[in-house]
Design an enzyme around this catalytic site. Structure first.
Site, mmCIF file in Angstrom:
data_model
loop_
_atom_site.group_PDB
_atom_site.id
_atom_site.type_symbol
_atom_site.label_atom_id
_atom_site.label_comp_id
_atom_site.label_asym_id
_atom_site.label_seq_id
_atom_site.Cartn_x
_atom_site.Cartn_y
_atom_site.Cartn_z
ATOM 1 N N ASP A 11 0.483 -1.443 -0.077
ATOM 2 C CA ASP A 11 -0.016 0.367 0.043
ATOM 3 C C ASP A 11 0.722 1.550 -0.013
ATOM 4 O O ASP A 11 1.989 1.047 0.985
ATOM 5 C CB ASP A 11 -1.171 0.036 1.058
ATOM 6 N N ASP A 130 -13.823 -7.222 -4.708
ATOM 7 C CA ASP A 130 -14.025 -7.138 -3.305
ATOM 8 C C ASP A 130 -15.253 -7.772 -3.171
ATOM 9 O O ASP A 130 -16.188 -6.755 -3.120
ATOM 10 C CB ASP A 130 -13.606 -5.131 -2.895
#
Lengths: 252, 215
Positions: A11, A130
């Site tokens: 990230d 997701d």
């Protein structure tokens, strides 16, 4: 035999890797290029960079990160986060990324998948999904906006639709398993992998080597992704790969 | 110096960065006069065969490449660039290629002889089976390389197959004949082995040049 891929995910916020990375031996623990090199040396098959910058400046910085990584590494990598238009894809691919990953933007505007696929080839376009199990559906539902918004899409249908529109790969994250370290969602992974003709990357829930073996053998995943277990050094890419190899999985 | 042929379809950045890491000079150009100064050429390629040939034909680079190769200029095709070296491809209708090597390009079937389906594109790291010695493979005896492609070369000319990779079909991975080479995978994304192959190509150019024009 094509080998199963192990993919660390980083990230990146405003040009720095976040998520409490614990790499004492690295000169600069937050530097994406340093970390990318470290994972490359460990035997990572591929890398994913997720841009979680909120600001325009942060996004611009990400382009430099991508250029830097591309100039120093000889393994493939994907960039996701904040890719909302063909222009964003162009910017990242020209900066040296091998693939871009679309998530919310693909759901809101599915023609984006086709545009990207036509322009750059399907191999460049990853659709990230997701997924969360839904009792009323008796199946998994697609979520957007970092898992905050439920959509009307059922995961299998959306995966098929995305591939039909030109996705070359599916990055499938189980929201139920994410962060649990109790293994990947094998039922979900298998269902999607069997539904589509393109490679599926399992994500969410990695805890140990056996979880990866299960994702490949029971979940029929082509690749498996993890973040925190690598960042926090609970295990290493090398360790996972040697364990999976021992268990008979085809590994580079 | 290597001339990277820029015809609007290649992943020029990653190839050029790989050469930079090897400290080997390169130019990126679409101009024959510029490219002719190089000791050898690289033909990169991402995208569809038909579009690529249209680009090469329109820019007259097809003729340039054929002429230079006939004169002895070394050429390395990467991924789609390797497929373009062959006679023709089935991708979006039959399209004629550069015809430097014998064989044609077809879609990976995605279904076995027994009727079982498997994934296309052939994506990820696959092992190499070596069939013949080549300057391109110096010092490389085993290892995995990174593939992303849905079409593959079918050839009856066993002499050009330097290395293959086992998928359901046998995928020609490294091809070569005299001074024309190709890799179906991306050497610039294939870690140490891929970098070694690019280094080998650079070494081949250094040994060969500047005398190739007299051949």
């Amino acid at each position: 035999m094509i080998t199963k891929r192990i993919i660390p995910c980083l990230d990146v916020k405003d040009g720095r890797v976040v998520k409490g990375v614990q790499f004492v031996e690295l000169r600069d623990a937050g530097d994406p290029v340093e970390l990318a090199k470290f994972y490359d040396e460990e035997g990572a098959d591929e890398l994913v960079f997720l841009d979680i910058s909120a600001s325009h400046e942060g996004r611009k910085t990400m382009v430099h990160v991508v250029e830097e990584v591309a100039s120093q590494l000889a393994i493939p990598f994907t960039v996701g986060g904040g890719i909302n238009a063909l222009e964003d894809m162009k910017r990242m691919l020209r900066a040296g990324a091998d693939k871009v990953s679309l998530n919310t933007a693909a759901v809101l505007n599915p023609t984006l998948i086709t545009e990207g696929s036509d322009f750059f080839g399907a191999q460049c376009i990853v659709v990230a999904i997701d997924a969360k199990y839904d009792e009323s559906l008796q199946s998994w539902r697609v979520y957007t906006h970092g898992g905050r918004n439920a959509t009307n899409w059922e995961v299998i249908d959306w995966a098929r639709e995305a591939v039909k529109r030109g996705a070359g790969e599916i990055l499938l994250t189980s929201m139920d398993k994410d962060g649990e370290k109790s293994g990947f969602d094998l039922a979900l992974t298998k269902a999607v992998s069997q539904a589509v003709s393109v490679p599926v990357i399992a994500s969410g829930g990695a805890g140990n080597g056996q979880d990866f073996v299960d994702a490949f053998e029971k979940g029929e995943a082509d690749a498996a992704l993890a973040a925190s277990i690598f960042h926090y050094k609970e295990t290493s890419v090398k360790e996972i790969k040697s364990y999976a190899k021992q268990q008979g999985v085809s590994i580079r | 110096m290597i001339g990277i042929i820029d015809y609007g379809m290649g992943n020029l950045y990653s190839v050029s960065k790989a050469l930079e890491r090897l400290n080997y000079d390169y130019i990126i150009s679409a101009d024959p006069a510029e490219l002719r100064k190089a000791k050898g050429l690289i033909l990169p390629g991402v995208g569809a065969f038909k579009d690529a040939m249209e680009q090469l034909n329109q820019t007259k680079l097809t003729d340039f490449i054929k002429e230079e190769v006939a004169k002895g200029m070394p050429l390395l095709g990467i991924c789609l660039g390797m497929q373009l070296l062959f006679e023709e491809s089935d991708e979006n209708g039959v399209t004629k290629g550069l015809e430097l090597l014998k064989g044609r390009v077809e879609r990976i079937p995605g279904i076995t002889a027994e009727g079982q389906t498997y994934k296309v594109p052939h994506m990820g790291w696959n092992s190499l089976d070596f069939h013949q010695q080549s300057a391109l493979l110096d010092g490389i005896s085993e290892g995995h390389v990174y593939f992303v492609h849905s079409y593959y070369v079918k050839t009856n000319d066993q002499d050009v197959l330097l290395a293959t990779s086992p998928y359901d079909v046998e995928v020609p991975a490294v091809v070569g004949k005299e001074h024309v080479f190709g890799t179906q995978f991306h050497p610039e994304k294939s870690s140490a082995i891929g970098m070694q192959m690019l280094q080998n190509y650079a070494n081949f150019l250094e040994k060969r040049s500047p005398s190739y024009e007299q051949i």
